[in-house]
Write an enzyme that holds these catalytic residues in place. Structure first.
Site, PDB file in Angstrom:
ATOM      1  N   ALA A  87       0.842  -1.195   0.000  1.00 41.99           N
ATOM      2  CA  ALA A  87       0.000   0.000   0.000  1.00 41.99           C
ATOM      3  C   ALA A  87       0.874   1.241   0.000  1.00 41.99           C
ATOM      4  CB  ALA A  87      -0.916   0.013   1.224  1.00 41.99           C
ATOM      5  N   ASP A  88       0.273   2.344  -0.412  1.00 42.92           N
ATOM      6  CA  ASP A  88       0.969   3.630  -0.351  1.00 42.92           C
ATOM      7  C   ASP A  88      -0.042   4.704   0.016  1.00 42.92           C
ATOM      8  OD1 ASP A  88       3.583   5.081  -0.865  1.00 42.92           O
ATOM      9  OD2 ASP A  88       2.186   6.264  -2.055  1.00 42.92           O
ATOM     10  N   THR A  89       0.369   5.615   0.885  1.00 39.34           N
ATOM     11  CA  THR A  89      -0.512   6.689   1.352  1.00 39.34           C
ATOM     12  C   THR A  89       0.175   8.032   1.179  1.00 39.34           C
ATOM     13  OG1 THR A  89      -1.530   5.243   3.010  1.00 39.34           O
ATOM     14  CG2 THR A  89      -1.777   7.618   3.336  1.00 39.34           C
ATOM     15  N   ALA A 124      -3.617   3.760  -1.857  1.00 42.51           N
ATOM     16  CA  ALA A 124      -3.812   2.694  -2.846  1.00 42.51           C
ATOM     17  C   ALA A 124      -3.323   1.386  -2.252  1.00 42.51           C
ATOM     18  CB  ALA A 124      -3.044   3.007  -4.130  1.00 42.51           C
TER      19      ALA A 124
END
Length: 207
Positions: A87-89, A124
């Site tokens: 995931a990436d934030t 995502a």
């Protein structure tokens, strides 16, 4: 193609304690994959935004690349063949991406910018297994009340902002800054559980 294990697990391509806590919350067993320093030099893990790249496209690209590289690592190391979740934030304010603060001065600057404003939290989530990678995104809106410089200074001194996108953690002391939240609380933490569960179901994980 789905995976089939008596007790299905995933590989989590993240060192984030918050993501580990959130996966545990929904009963997903996992093993952690940590990217080595040499791998962090891999072009696929370059988290520099591309020219004119939209904020949502940025987080999706980074999450997809992490999951894909994680799957290759599973094969290189001969690890158990189970899906890789990554995931990436990032934070978006007025069309600008805001990542993790570089130092305490940067953390104070970021929080001054967020004070009294509404920003978007973009997360995502991607899952890779065999030749397949799928992705879902979560977009939440968070409004901060007006913050004075003393409370910003005290919060930064706590050390909490330093490893977090936007220089705050909603699950920690910064909860007192949040005037309104529209979207996914877990997505703001760094792993939207609704989207994560949907992705894992696509790969045969029984939730």
């Amino acid at each position: 193609m789905s995976f089939s294990l008596q007790h299905p697990r995933v590989h989590l391509a993240s060192r984030s304690p918050r993501r580990r806590e959130l996966l545990t919350q929904i009963g997903v067993g996992f093993d952690t994959i940590a990217f080595r320093d040499a791998q962090r030099g891999d072009p696929e893990l370059d988290e520099t935004p591309l020219p004119k790249e939209a904020p949502t496209a940025y987080v999706e690209r980074v999450a997809r690349n992490k999951a894909s590289l994680g799957w290759r690592i599973v094969n290189w190391r001969g690890l158990l063949l189970q899906p890789v979740l990554a995931a990436d934030t990032s934070i978006e304010l007025a069309g600008e991406l805001i990542g993790k603060p570089l130092d305490v001065d940067d953390a104070r600057r970021i929080l001054r910018r967020l004070s009294g404003q509404t920003h978007r939290v973009l997360t995502a989530v991607a899952v890779s297994f065999e030749e397949r990678t799928e992705l879902l995104s979560s977009i939440s809106e968070v409004r901060f009340r007006e913050l004075d410089k003393d409370e910003i200074a005290r919060y930064v001194a706590s050390g909490e902002p330093m490893d977090k996108a936007g220089a705050y953690g909603i699950q920690g002391r910064a909860a007192m800054f949040v005037e309104r939240l529209a979207g996914s609380y877990s997505g703001v933490m760094g792993l939207p559980l609704c989207e994560t569960a949907q992705l894992l179901k696509r790969f045969g994980y029984q939730m």
